[in-house]
Design an enzyme around this catalytic site. Sequence first.
Site, PDB file in Angstrom:
ATOM      1  N   HIS A 198       3.191   3.075  -8.847  1.00  0.00           N
ATOM      2  CA  HIS A 198       3.022   1.648  -9.150  1.00  0.00           C
ATOM      3  C   HIS A 198       4.273   1.104  -9.847  1.00  0.00           C
ATOM      4  O   HIS A 198       4.741   0.008  -9.548  1.00  0.00           O
ATOM      5  CB  HIS A 198       1.796   1.419 -10.032  1.00  0.00           C
ATOM      6  CG  HIS A 198       0.503   1.832  -9.389  1.00  0.00           C
ATOM      7  ND1 HIS A 198       0.212   1.556  -8.074  1.00  0.00           N
ATOM      8  CD2 HIS A 198      -0.585   2.495  -9.881  1.00  0.00           C
ATOM      9  CE1 HIS A 198      -0.996   2.038  -7.783  1.00  0.00           C
ATOM     10  NE2 HIS A 198      -1.489   2.621  -8.855  1.00  0.00           N
ATOM     11  N   LEU A 200      11.043 -20.851  -4.084  1.00  0.00           N
ATOM     12  CA  LEU A 200      10.053 -20.012  -3.405  1.00  0.00           C
ATOM     13  C   LEU A 200       8.776 -20.035  -4.233  1.00  0.00           C
ATOM     14  O   LEU A 200       8.843 -20.058  -5.459  1.00  0.00           O
ATOM     15  CB  LEU A 200      10.582 -18.560  -3.348  1.00  0.00           C
ATOM     16  CG  LEU A 200       9.603 -17.457  -2.951  1.00  0.00           C
ATOM     17  CD1 LEU A 200       9.380 -17.438  -1.446  1.00  0.00           C
ATOM     18  CD2 LEU A 200      10.125 -16.080  -3.383  1.00  0.00           C
ATOM     19  N   ASP A 210       0.833  -1.199   0.000  1.00  0.00           N
ATOM     20  CA  ASP A 210       0.000   0.000   0.000  1.00  0.00           C
ATOM     21  C   ASP A 210       0.868   1.249   0.000  1.00  0.00           C
ATOM     22  O   ASP A 210       1.963   1.251   0.557  1.00  0.00           O
ATOM     23  CB  ASP A 210      -0.901  -0.031   1.260  1.00  0.00           C
ATOM     24  CG  ASP A 210      -2.086   0.901   1.131  1.00  0.00           C
ATOM     25  OD1 ASP A 210      -2.308   1.461   0.038  1.00  0.00           O
ATOM     26  OD2 ASP A 210      -2.796   1.080   2.133  1.00  0.00           O
ATOM     27  N   ARG A 218     -11.493   1.817  -9.463  1.00  0.00           N
ATOM     28  CA  ARG A 218     -10.621   2.984  -9.665  1.00  0.00           C
ATOM     29  C   ARG A 218     -10.825   3.525 -11.084  1.00  0.00           C
ATOM     30  O   ARG A 218     -11.393   2.828 -11.934  1.00  0.00           O
ATOM     31  CB  ARG A 218      -9.152   2.567  -9.477  1.00  0.00           C
ATOM     32  CG  ARG A 218      -8.852   2.277  -8.025  1.00  0.00           C
ATOM     33  CD  ARG A 218      -7.370   2.141  -7.774  1.00  0.00           C
ATOM     34  NE  ARG A 218      -7.154   1.942  -6.345  1.00  0.00           N
ATOM     35  CZ  ARG A 218      -5.975   2.008  -5.749  1.00  0.00           C
ATOM     36  NH1 ARG A 218      -4.888   2.262  -6.437  1.00  0.00           N
ATOM     37  NH2 ARG A 218      -5.869   1.826  -4.447  1.00  0.00           N
TER      38      ARG A 218
END
Length: 238
Positions: free
Chosen positions: A31, A125, A14, A65
Site C-alpha cells: 500500500h 485536474l 489492485d 479486512r
Amino acid sequence: MDKKIPRHVSIIMDGNGRWAQERGKERVYGHANGVESVRACVEAAAEEGVEYLSLFAFSEENWNRPESEVSTLMGLMVKSIANEAEALMKQGVRVMFLGNRSRLSDPVNSAIDGLMEASKDNKTLTLIIFISYSGKWDILEAAKKLAREIAADPSKLDSLDDMDIASFDKYFVTAGIPDPDFMIRTSGEMRISNYMLWQLAYTEILSVPTLWPDFRKPEFRAALAEYAKRDRRYGKVK
Ligand code: FPP
C-alpha cells in the site's frame, strides 16, 4: 490525427498485497508503494490533459479486512494527504473524496475536508478518491434521497414519470462529474467489484497484468494508447 484523450479516467488500483508478498513483505508495504503510483498517475494524467482522474482507494467491502490493515490504510490516507497537499496545490489539482463518509473516523474526515476545501477552486485536474464507496451503496443512497424529497413535498410525485436518466444522475455522489470514459484495473482481474455500477454503463474497460505499485507513468501512458484505439459506439451503428 489528434490523440484521443479520455476526459475521465478511472482506476481500480489492485495488487498491492501480492506485490508486497512477492517481496516477502507485509501487505502494508505494498500500500505504501501504491501511494507512489498514485502520485505518478496524477502527474501523468495532468500532463496528458485528462480532466478527471478517479481512484478506487477503499471499498465498503474493504472494512471487512483485518482491523490492523484497515487502520494502516486509513493512517496512510491521512499521512498522504498531509504529504501531498502542497504538491497537489502547486499542480492545480482539485481533490474530491466520495463515499460513505459516515463510516470514516474524525481525523480522516477532517483531513479530507481540509484538502477538499483548500483545493476546490483548482482547475488543472480533478482527482476523485473513492473511499468507503460501493456502487450499490451509491444507487441505494440516490433512491433514498429521491424518496425523502418526495416524502417532504408529495406534489413532486406528479412529475416523477417525466424524470429522465440525467435528472436521476444528480442524486449520485458523482453529481456534476462526467461518467468515466476509460476504466483501468490493475493486477489482471476482470471484475468491476461493486465500483461505479451506474456510471460505468458505457465506459471502455482495460485490465492490465501490472500490480498497482508498478503502475507508473509509462504504464499510464500505454493504457491511454490502448484507449485511443477503441471505437466507442454507445450501442449505435457507425
Ligand atoms: C488494492 O490492493 C489496493 C487497495 C485496497 C488500497 C489502495 C490504496 C492505496 C494505493 C493507498 C492510499 C491511497 C491514496 C489515494 C493516498 P489489494 O490490497 O487488494 O492487493 P491484493 O489484491 O494483491 O491483495
